[in-house]
Design an enzyme around this catalytic site. Structure first.
Site, PDB file in Angstrom:
ATOM      1  N   ARG A 156      13.725 -12.464   1.584  1.00 17.04           N
ATOM      2  CA  ARG A 156      14.585 -11.260   1.272  1.00 17.04           C
ATOM      3  C   ARG A 156      14.949 -10.355   2.666  1.00 17.04           C
ATOM      4  O   ARG A 156      16.147  -9.927   2.745  1.00 17.04           O
ATOM      5  CB  ARG A 156      13.875 -10.201   0.542  1.00 17.04           C
ATOM      6  CG  ARG A 156      13.711 -10.629  -0.979  1.00 17.04           C
ATOM      7  CD  ARG A 156      12.709  -9.955  -1.556  1.00 17.04           C
ATOM      8  NE  ARG A 156      11.546  -9.914  -1.112  1.00 17.04           N
ATOM      9  CZ  ARG A 156      10.347  -9.339  -1.416  1.00 17.04           C
ATOM     10  NH1 ARG A 156      10.228  -8.615  -2.731  1.00 17.04           N
ATOM     11  NH2 ARG A 156       9.258  -9.221  -0.870  1.00 17.04           N
ATOM     12  N   SER A 166       8.531  -7.311  -7.124  1.00 15.49           N
ATOM     13  CA  SER A 166       7.765  -6.995  -8.576  1.00 15.49           C
ATOM     14  C   SER A 166       6.875  -5.779  -8.476  1.00 15.49           C
ATOM     15  O   SER A 166       6.956  -5.080  -9.119  1.00 15.49           O
ATOM     16  CB  SER A 166       6.772  -8.361  -8.767  1.00 15.49           C
ATOM     17  OG  SER A 166       7.574  -9.422  -9.182  1.00 15.49           O
ATOM     18  N   LYS A 224      -4.324 -10.501  -5.853  1.00 15.80           N
ATOM     19  CA  LYS A 224      -3.811  -9.443  -6.440  1.00 15.80           C
ATOM     20  C   LYS A 224      -4.351  -9.121  -7.502  1.00 15.80           C
ATOM     21  O   LYS A 224      -4.983  -9.935  -8.234  1.00 15.80           O
ATOM     22  CB  LYS A 224      -2.219  -9.327  -6.462  1.00 15.80           C
ATOM     23  CG  LYS A 224      -1.507  -9.858  -5.074  1.00 15.80           C
ATOM     24  CD  LYS A 224      -0.281 -10.253  -5.003  1.00 15.80           C
ATOM     25  CE  LYS A 224       0.583 -10.334  -3.970  1.00 15.80           C
ATOM     26  NZ  LYS A 224       1.790 -11.013  -3.982  1.00 15.80           N
ATOM     27  N   HIS A 267      14.021 -13.308  -8.557  1.00 15.39           N
ATOM     28  CA  HIS A 267      13.416 -14.581  -8.833  1.00 15.39           C
ATOM     29  C   HIS A 267      14.184 -15.497  -9.448  1.00 15.39           C
ATOM     30  O   HIS A 267      14.291 -16.667  -9.295  1.00 15.39           O
ATOM     31  CB  HIS A 267      12.225 -14.380  -9.754  1.00 15.39           C
ATOM     32  CG  HIS A 267      10.918 -13.581  -8.907  1.00 15.39           C
ATOM     33  ND1 HIS A 267      10.446 -12.602  -9.599  1.00 15.39           N
ATOM     34  CD2 HIS A 267      10.332 -13.692  -7.798  1.00 15.39           C
ATOM     35  CE1 HIS A 267       9.409 -12.250  -8.998  1.00 15.39           C
ATOM     36  NE2 HIS A 267       9.273 -12.629  -7.767  1.00 15.39           N
TER      37      HIS A 267
HETATM   38  O1  PNS Z   1       4.633 -14.187  -5.407  1.00 16.02           O
HETATM   39  P1  PNS Z   1       3.504 -14.229  -4.229  1.00 16.02           P
HETATM   40  O2  PNS Z   1       2.401 -13.389  -4.752  1.00 16.02           O
HETATM   41  O3  PNS Z   1       3.993 -13.890  -2.943  1.00 16.02           O
HETATM   42  O4  PNS Z   1       2.948 -15.947  -4.266  1.00 16.02           O
HETATM   43  C1  PNS Z   1       1.835 -16.324  -3.495  1.00 16.02           C
HETATM   44  C2  PNS Z   1       1.427 -17.674  -3.950  1.00 16.02           C
HETATM   45  C3  PNS Z   1       1.382 -18.008  -5.487  1.00 16.02           C
HETATM   46  C4  PNS Z   1       2.723 -18.588  -3.467  1.00 16.02           C
HETATM   47  C5  PNS Z   1       0.247 -18.039  -2.982  1.00 16.02           C
HETATM   48  O5  PNS Z   1      -0.720 -16.934  -3.368  1.00 16.02           O
HETATM   49  C6  PNS Z   1      -0.250 -19.377  -3.436  1.00 16.02           C
HETATM   50  O6  PNS Z   1       0.252 -20.473  -2.921  1.00 16.02           O
HETATM   51  N1  PNS Z   1      -1.376 -19.417  -4.144  1.00 16.02           N
HETATM   52  C7  PNS Z   1      -1.918 -20.784  -4.671  1.00 16.02           C
HETATM   53  C8  PNS Z   1      -3.447 -20.909  -3.850  1.00 16.02           C
HETATM   54  C9  PNS Z   1      -2.905 -21.462  -2.361  1.00 16.02           C
HETATM   55  O7  PNS Z   1      -2.710 -22.642  -2.292  1.00 16.02           O
HETATM   56  N2  PNS Z   1      -3.399 -20.791  -1.490  1.00 16.02           N
HETATM   57  C10 PNS Z   1      -3.133 -21.149   0.003  1.00 16.02           C
HETATM   58  C11 PNS Z   1      -1.810 -20.686   0.449  1.00 16.02           C
HETATM   59  S1  PNS Z   1      -1.609 -21.245   2.154  1.00 16.02           S
END
Ligand code: PNS
Length: 169
Positions: A91, A129, A42, A18
């Site tokens: 990745r 992570s 999660k 990150h």
């Molecule tokens: O590190 P991650 O868990 O892959 O991140 C996922 C994240 C935080 C980018 C995604 O869950 C997100 O955008 N959450 C905010 C809520 C939202 O907008 N959800 C719709 C996404 S299409």
């Protein structure tokens, strides 16, 4: 005109992968917002406060990077912060399906916000992570993959859960 981007994630916890991405994105944009999500499907190991604190420590070495909490929809947060670019790291090809679906959905939700993918540096492609959490919880060393303050936080949380649930012999 100044350029701004938002780099969202769960960051549970933030890793060297990150941080590499933050460094590279922050050299492309004038301002980078690292957005730590509040609502996640999660079950995070670290609380929001801890994830924000660790991300802030990581961001401290980049003068144009700020850390914010991400409440609600990512595209709404991007618009509120006057940002049109979402940064995500790729990745391996296994990341692609989920990332492509998310980028397309975000585009549907808000046509003004686009996702820009940065390829992970080769030395970080295998870091996640979830693996870091598992290795640390099983007593392995993660010092190669996370900064020392993240390693200490992982040790503290692992020791805490060992005290709460001592292993019976
Ligand atoms: O590190 P991650 O868990 O892959 O991140 C996922 C994240 C935080 C980018 C995604 O869950 C997100 O955008 N959450 C905010 C809520 C939202 O907008 N959800 C719709 C996404 S299409």
């Amino acid at each position: 005109m100044t350029t701004r981007a938002i780099y969202p994630g769960t960051f549970d916890p933030i890793t060297n992968g990150h941080i590499d991405l933050i460094g590279r994105a922050s050299s492309i944009f004038d301002t980078l917002l690292v957005a730590v999500t509040v609502n996640t499907s999660k079950q995070p190991l670290f609380s929001l406060e801890q994830r924000l604190e660790l991300a802030s420590q990581a961001a401290a070495k980049f003068p144009n990077v700020s850390v914010i909490d991400l409440q609600g929809l990512l595209v709404d947060c991007a618009v509120q912060h006057n940002t049109k670019v979402i940064i995500r790291g790729l990745r391996a090809v296994t990341d692609f399906d989920y990332e492509f679906q998310m980028a397309t959905m975000n585009q549907k939700l808000c046509k003004d916000v686009d996702t820009l993918f940065l390829a992970a540096s080769t030395e970080h492609t295998f870091i996640s992570s979830s693996m870091i959490r598992e290795i640390a919880q099983l007593g392995g060393s993660v010092s190669e993959f996370v900064p020392d303050y993240v390693e200490s936080a992982l040790q503290a949380i692992t020791n805490q859960s060992l005290c709460a649930n001592p292993i019976e012999v």
